[in-house]
Design a protein around this motif. Structure first.
Motif, short mmCIF file in Angstrom:
data_model
loop_
_atom_site.label_atom_id
_atom_site.label_comp_id
_atom_site.label_asym_id
_atom_site.label_seq_id
_atom_site.Cartn_x
_atom_site.Cartn_y
_atom_site.Cartn_z
N GLU A 129 -58.82 -8.57 -30.99
CA GLU A 129 -58.97 -7.63 -29.88
C GLU A 129 -60.45 -7.39 -29.59
O GLU A 129 -60.86 -7.27 -28.44
CB GLU A 129 -58.33 -6.28 -30.21
N ARG A 150 -62.91 -9.52 -30.31
CA ARG A 150 -63.54 -10.74 -29.82
C ARG A 150 -63.23 -10.94 -28.34
O ARG A 150 -64.10 -11.31 -27.56
CB ARG A 150 -63.06 -11.95 -30.63
N LYS A 196 -62.41 -8.66 -26.24
CA LYS A 196 -62.76 -7.45 -25.50
C LYS A 196 -61.55 -6.67 -24.99
O LYS A 196 -61.70 -5.77 -24.17
CB LYS A 196 -63.67 -7.77 -24.30
N THR A 197 -60.36 -7.04 -25.42
CA THR A 197 -59.19 -6.28 -24.99
C THR A 197 -59.15 -4.93 -25.69
O THR A 197 -58.41 -4.04 -25.28
CB THR A 197 -57.90 -7.04 -25.31
N GLU A 198 -59.97 -4.81 -26.73
CA GLU A 198 -60.09 -3.53 -27.42
C GLU A 198 -60.42 -2.41 -26.43
O GLU A 198 -59.94 -1.29 -26.55
CB GLU A 198 -61.21 -3.67 -28.44
N GLN A 199 -61.23 -2.76 -25.43
CA GLN A 199 -61.64 -1.75 -24.45
C GLN A 199 -60.44 -1.19 -23.68
O GLN A 199 -60.43 -0.03 -23.32
CB GLN A 199 -62.64 -2.36 -23.46
N LEU A 200 -59.47 -2.03 -23.44
CA LEU A 200 -58.26 -1.56 -22.76
C LEU A 200 -57.52 -0.56 -23.64
O LEU A 200 -57.13 0.52 -23.18
CB LEU A 200 -57.35 -2.75 -22.44
N LEU A 201 -57.37 -0.89 -24.92
CA LEU A 201 -56.62 -0.02 -25.81
C LEU A 201 -57.36 1.30 -26.05
O LEU A 201 -56.76 2.35 -26.09
CB LEU A 201 -56.39 -0.73 -27.16
N MET A 202 -58.70 1.19 -26.16
CA MET A 202 -59.47 2.38 -26.48
C MET A 202 -59.63 3.31 -25.28
O MET A 202 -59.92 4.49 -25.46
CB MET A 202 -60.86 1.99 -27.01
N THR A 203 -59.50 2.78 -24.08
CA THR A 203 -59.62 3.66 -22.91
C THR A 203 -58.25 4.10 -22.41
O THR A 203 -58.17 4.78 -21.40
CB THR A 203 -60.40 2.97 -21.77
N SER A 242 -54.14 7.36 -29.46
CA SER A 242 -55.11 7.65 -30.51
C SER A 242 -55.30 6.42 -31.39
O SER A 242 -54.45 5.53 -31.43
CB SER A 242 -54.62 8.81 -31.36
N ARG A 289 -67.02 3.08 -35.15
CA ARG A 289 -67.75 2.18 -34.28
C ARG A 289 -68.10 2.86 -32.96
O ARG A 289 -69.10 2.56 -32.33
CB ARG A 289 -66.94 0.91 -34.04
N ARG A 290 -67.26 3.77 -32.52
CA ARG A 290 -67.54 4.49 -31.27
C ARG A 290 -68.81 5.33 -31.41
O ARG A 290 -69.46 5.63 -30.43
CB ARG A 290 -66.38 5.41 -30.92
N TRP A 291 -69.09 5.74 -32.63
CA TRP A 291 -70.23 6.64 -32.83
C TRP A 291 -71.49 5.89 -33.23
O TRP A 291 -72.56 6.47 -33.31
CB TRP A 291 -69.90 7.66 -33.92
N ALA A 292 -71.37 4.63 -33.50
CA ALA A 292 -72.52 3.87 -33.99
C ALA A 292 -73.61 3.79 -32.93
O ALA A 292 -73.34 3.75 -31.76
CB ALA A 292 -72.10 2.48 -34.41
#
Lengths: 320, 234
Positions: free
Chosen positions: B71, B73, B75-82, B86, B231-234
């Motif tokens: 996710e 690599r 960049k689909t992580e951005q979809l899940l995180m936005t 939770s 990672r969001r806070w890094a």
């Protein structure tokens, strides 16, 4: 609709945002402009809840993004720089998945069909995303942002890597979305912002250096003092004649030459319209003028100019 | 959360990965079952499960390596995180999908026991105990794999990292035999996943072991949530 106050973001030691503040009203299309690494994506990622901020507040529709992330996220549709697509899914499956994770409560079939119509992907709804062309992938990305009909839509460089025809299509799409959504759009293609947005926020090195209506910025751009002239004349003589004109501060042969004409770039002092004296000079010498165009008519130059001015100002303040 | 679970489980079967895991697991377990029972002239399957725990240390990473690394690599992580979900429910959904695949394969693999009943009577308590413990150990392994997958955006790194971590967890008890110093032995047996498993092979339902496996799973999932959140806070 969107209120950003004093937003600071540090990546370890590195400062990405130095405390930026701006507001976006309902129904505005705001362009977010800046060179690579200026902090555009960081701001957008914070706005959408993907990243957290070091300090400052962000409110979307009056809801604090950090305190009530789930509520705020429902109000935002986001297309990141790289569209977040699952290559092994079909377009329709993907949109259904997005619909579910966004916890939408609309008529699913009708809503998704509408989105596919608007973004013109209904003819590929049964194809695997991994097999689609770049333009279609981008549109699926936009469709994803529209799911749930959020009042705010954020696009991070939506036209990068598309061909000119696709760029025009996507811009038209964004312009249409602006009629009933609040849109924020980042780009370093300035003509894009000029054609789509009614307001521009320019950001550089984590600070906002300009926040203007697009029309104002274009006015500054049109007040150009630089021209490209093409003259049928011997190069050296022409250059020295141009230098002798009153109000000229800069003459440079560009090195371009076709047949018997040479091209020069000239700049005048502020407040002097050099075009008429130039005409009389050439008429007197008997040199035909075959080309005259204003250089720096676009936002690129305005952008560079504002940035230079900003850099000078900050270096002055550092010295002081 | 259910949407993510569904998507994850589905992706195992739209990619070769799920099939590869099932096929390799079933092939390996068939081979090992043959050696530990038919060739050894016994219908006791506890030996089979002991070997399979080692094998799982290599097989589980196949299903967990992609979960977060891929996710990130792509960049689909951005979809899940936005999306309004939770991080905790995201981790749980991904863990659940991987574990369902693992547990399903283990249970399907139990079909292999049917031919054994032709050669003798199987001890029901031992067999059931072994299956339960296999599922519990697999739960820990899956959680550990999910945790390692949050650490990197490279699936290969995630897989190798998971194999290393599981290797330590499994092998800890093997060193027990060679180390004489009591505190270290005690410490090793505490972290050893394998050591807790032994009681089940006698057909004893060891509740403390169940608690151990469940809490280890929770610890790994909690770490995964923390890493992902950080990672969001890094």
């Amino acid at each position: 609709m969107i209120q950003i106050e004093n937003l600071v973001k540090l990546y370890g030691e590195k400062t990405a945002l130095e405390g930026i503040s701006f507001k976006v009203g309902e129904g505005e299309i705001v362009g977010f402009l800046g060179p690579n690494g200026a902090g555009k994506s960081t701001t957008m990622n914070i706005l959408t809840g993907y990243l957290s901020a070091t300090a400052g507040t962000v409110k979307v529709g009056g809801i604090d993004v950090f305190e009530f992330p789930d509520e705020a996220k429902k109000k935002i549709g986001f297309l990141p720089e790289q569209p977040p697509l699952y290559n092994d899914m079909k377009v329709s499956e993907y949109l259904n998945f997005v619909y579910e994770i966004k916890k939408c409560k609309l008529n699913r079939k009708k809503h998704l069909a509408e989105i596919m119509q608007v973004t013109k992907i209904h003819d590929v709804s049964d194809r695997i995303i991994g097999n689609l062309s770049k333009g279609y992938r981008q549109r699926v990305g936009i469709a994803q942002a529209l799911v749930g009909n959020p009042p705010v839509i954020i696009f991070d460089e939506p036209t990068v890597g598309l061909d000119p025809k696709q760029i025009i299509e996507i811009r038209n799409l964004i312009r249409n979305l602006g009629k009933n959504h609040t849109v924020i759009l980042s780009s370093h293609i300035l003509s894009e912002i000029q054609s789509v947005c009614n307001r521009v926020v320019i950001i550089n090195e984590g600070r906002i250096i300009a926040d203007e209506m697009t029309s104002n910025i274009t006015k500054v751009a049109n007040d150009s003092r630089e021209y490209i002239v093409k003259i049928c004349a011997p190069q050296r003589e022409a250059a020295s004649a141009l230098r002798s004109l009153n109000g000229i501060v800069f003459v440079e042969a560009t090195g371009e030459r076709d047949a018997d004409s040479y091209t020069f770039r000239i700049r005048s002092e502020a407040g002097v319209d050099i075009r008429k004296p130039l005409f009389y000079l050439l008429a007197e010498k008997g040199w035909p003028l075959v080309g005259l165009e204003a250089a720096g008519m676009n936002l690129e130059d305005v952008f560079v100019r504002i940035m230079d001015a900003d850099a000078k100002a900050s270096s002055k303040s550092k010295k002081a | 959360m259910f949407a993510v679970f569904k998507k994850e489980l589905r992706s195992y079967f739209t990619n070769p990965l799920g099939y590869v895991f099932c096929a390799v697991y079933l092939a390996v377990s068939g081979f090992i079952l043959g050696i530990t029972t038919l060739y050894s002239g016994t219908v006791d399957v506890s030996g089979f499960f002991q070997v399979m725990i080692f094998a799982s240390g290599i097989l589980v990473p196949i299903i967990t390596m992609k979960s977060f690394a891929e996710e990130r690599r792509s960049k689909t992580e951005q979809l899940l995180m936005t999306a309004p979900i939770s991080v905790t429910s995201l981790v749980i959904a991904k863990f659940a999908a991987s574990y369902v695949l693992f547990a399903g394969t283990v249970l399907v693999g139990c079909v292999y026991f049917l031919p054994l009943t032709m050669f003798g009577t199987m001890n029901g308590a031992v067999t059931l105990g072994c299956i339960i413990s296999m599922l519990l150990v697999g739960m820990c392994f899956t959680a550990a794999g999910i945790f390692v997958s949050t650490l990197t955006d490279n699936t290969v790194t995630a897989a190798v990292g998971t194999i290393a971590l599981l290797g330590v967890m499994v092998a800890a008890s093997l060193f027990n035999g060679i180390i004489n110093f009591y505190p270290i032995r005690q410490a090793l047996s505490w972290i050893s996943v394998y050591g807790r498993y032994i009681n089940f092979t006698y057909g004893i339902f060891d509740f403390s072991a169940v608690l151990y496996y469940v809490s280890l799973t929770v610890v790994f999932l909690f770490l995964a949530v923390r890493v992902h959140d950080r990672r969001r806070w890094a």
